[in-house]
Design an enzyme around this catalytic site. Structure first.
Site, PDB file in Angstrom:
ATOM      1  N   ARG A 298       0.861  -1.184   0.000  1.00 42.74           N
ATOM      2  CA  ARG A 298       0.000   0.000   0.000  1.00 42.74           C
ATOM      3  C   ARG A 298       0.898   1.235   0.000  1.00 42.74           C
ATOM      4  NH1 ARG A 298       0.037   2.049   5.208  1.00 42.74           N
ATOM      5  NH2 ARG A 298       0.062   0.541   6.934  1.00 42.74           N
ATOM      6  N   HIS A 302      -2.672   3.463   5.943  1.00 44.98           N
ATOM      7  CA  HIS A 302      -3.616   2.380   6.210  1.00 44.98           C
ATOM      8  C   HIS A 302      -5.050   2.901   6.093  1.00 44.98           C
ATOM      9  CE1 HIS A 302      -5.320  -1.205   8.019  1.00 44.98           C
ATOM     10  NE2 HIS A 302      -5.946  -0.446   8.903  1.00 44.98           N
ATOM     11  N   TYR A 311       6.214   5.049  11.051  1.00 43.21           N
ATOM     12  CA  TYR A 311       6.702   3.687  11.229  1.00 43.21           C
ATOM     13  C   TYR A 311       7.404   3.093  10.012  1.00 43.21           C
ATOM     14  CZ  TYR A 311       2.113   2.752   9.071  1.00 43.21           C
ATOM     15  OH  TYR A 311       1.022   2.755   8.239  1.00 43.21           O
TER      16      TYR A 311
END
Length: 412
Positions: A298, A302, A311
């Site tokens: 992706r 998210h 992250y």
């Protein structure tokens, strides 16, 4: 003498494909991820896989259709993200980077197949004929669904992680029982005019750690249910990388349940379509489940509530931009003479019109009244709900203006 453990035999799978599946079971060879891939990152087609011939059967029109689907869903996704940022949607789940995995698998299915999505399968929804403006009702907060799954055989989105997978296996087992009843009634299921149906259960790499997946695969294997488990491994379960979730390639888990599993390049729409087509054919003919791991990424967050910069490194994202599924397929179409500048300009214009319509649809949505919204809490009318609605309407009436109207007519 030590007891010999039983082995799993797949008599229906040709030897050359079994060899290919075994080769795919090894995670990395000199840094290369082993997977079914027909198009490389430059859009060059490579023969040699058992699935190559399936891809070569596609006509120029079908190939252009795959590109159009991917381009349209990318443009729609960008518009939906903008709508959320402008406060018109409560939340959005971006799909950028996963277009090939979704369009390839969706186009491999047949109308009688039933598909169970998570909350990100916007591309699959497009292939199943779902009106994408209706899909946005749930993210606008004006509906619990937005479309009738009976019209498209595409189930409503499931927001609870992995909860749709046991439902998918149960539906597949129901298909089996329908066939048994048909046979008991004196009709041979193999002679029915309508082809046998199969089920696709979509989930992500994060959901693969849920117990629902394990339980579903146990039942599917035990009853040889006609279901294809389609895992979109986009490398991150929100902020947890795949290598933390599983010490082996995800598709290798199928071995523990006794059915085939394979990894496909999820950014290669031709490979995804061919692999899913094969798995669905196998399921429809009573040979049991298959696990497909679509190895993809992706490129965005998210959800629009997430910040991936917290992250993961930008260098990682840039590495995957080079593997972009839409750009890769455009290179292939141009190199093989299936499409020209006029075609791509036409698709871009269609995408803009598609996005504009979706925006108009969202802005025209009317919120449900309080009675309509509360009417779905229980299957039947409930006195406590009636009492709460009456209290709220009385409360609202205290805000009536001089002409006697209320501020929200039972409210949003």
């Amino acid at each position: 003498m030590a007891e010999q453990l039983p082995t799993t035999e797949f008599d229906d799978i040709p030897d050359e494909l079994l060899e290919e599946l075994e080769a795919l079971s090894h995670d990395r060879t000199e840094g290369h991820v082993n997977m079914v891939q027909l198009l490389d990152e430059e859009g060059q087609f490579h023969n040699g896989s058992h699935f190559s011939e399936r891809a070569r059967r596609l006509t120029s029109e079908e190939l252009r259709g795959l590109y159009r689907d991917m381009a349209l869903i990318r443009r729609f996704d960008a518009e939906a993200t903008a709508l959320q940022r402008q406060g018109q949607l409560a939340l959005w789940v971006p799909v950028r980077g996963q277009e090939a995995a979704q369009i390839g698998s969706g186009r491999a299915s047949q109308p009688q197949d039933y598909l169970f999505p998570t909350y990100r399968e916007h591309g699959v929804a497009l292939t199943r004929g779902v009106e994408l403006g209706e899909l946005l009702r749930q993210f606008r907060g004006v509906s619990n669904g937005g479309w009738d799954p009976r019209e498209t055989n595409f189930h409503l989105y499931t927001l609870v992680l992995a909860a749709q997978v046991p439902h998918a296996v149960g539906y597949a087992m129901g298909i089996q029982r329908d066939a048994v009843r048909a046979a008991a009634a004196g009709r041979d299921p193999g002679e029915q005019t309508a082809p046998q149906a199969a089920v696709v259960a979509y989930f992500g790499d994060g959901a693969s750690s849920e117990g629902d997946i394990h339980e579903s695969m146990v039942f599917a294997a035990s009853f040889k249910a006609p279901v294809v488990f389609f895992c979109q491994n986009n490398q991150w379960a929100i902020s947890v990388p795949t290598q933390v979730q599983s010490r082996i390639p995800l598709h290798n888990r199928a071995k523990g349940y006794g059915f085939p599993g394979l990894r496909v390049d999820g950014n290669d729409v031709l490979a995804v379509r061919a692999v899913t087509e094969w798995a669905l054919e196998r399921a429809r003919t009573g040979k049991g489940p298959v696990l497909i791991e679509a190895y993809t990424y992706r490129l965005g967050a998210h959800t629009t509530a997430d910040d991936p910069t917290k992250y993961r490194l930008s260098e990682e994202e840039q590495d995957w931009v080079a593997k972009d599924p839409v750009t890769r397929f455009e290179k292939f179409l141009r190199a093989e003479g299936h499409a020209d500048d006029a075609f791509f300009a036409e698709v871009a214009a269609q995408g803009d019109a598609f996005a504009a319509k979706s925006r108009r649809d969202v802005l025209a949505f009317e919120p449900p009244s309080l009675a309509e919204a509360m009417g779905h809490v229980y299957a039947e009318r409930h006195p406590l709900v009636d009492e709460e609605i009456a209290w709220h309407l009385k409360y609202e009436s205290g805000f009536a203006d001089a002409e006697g109207s209320t501020t929200s007519e039972g409210g949003h």
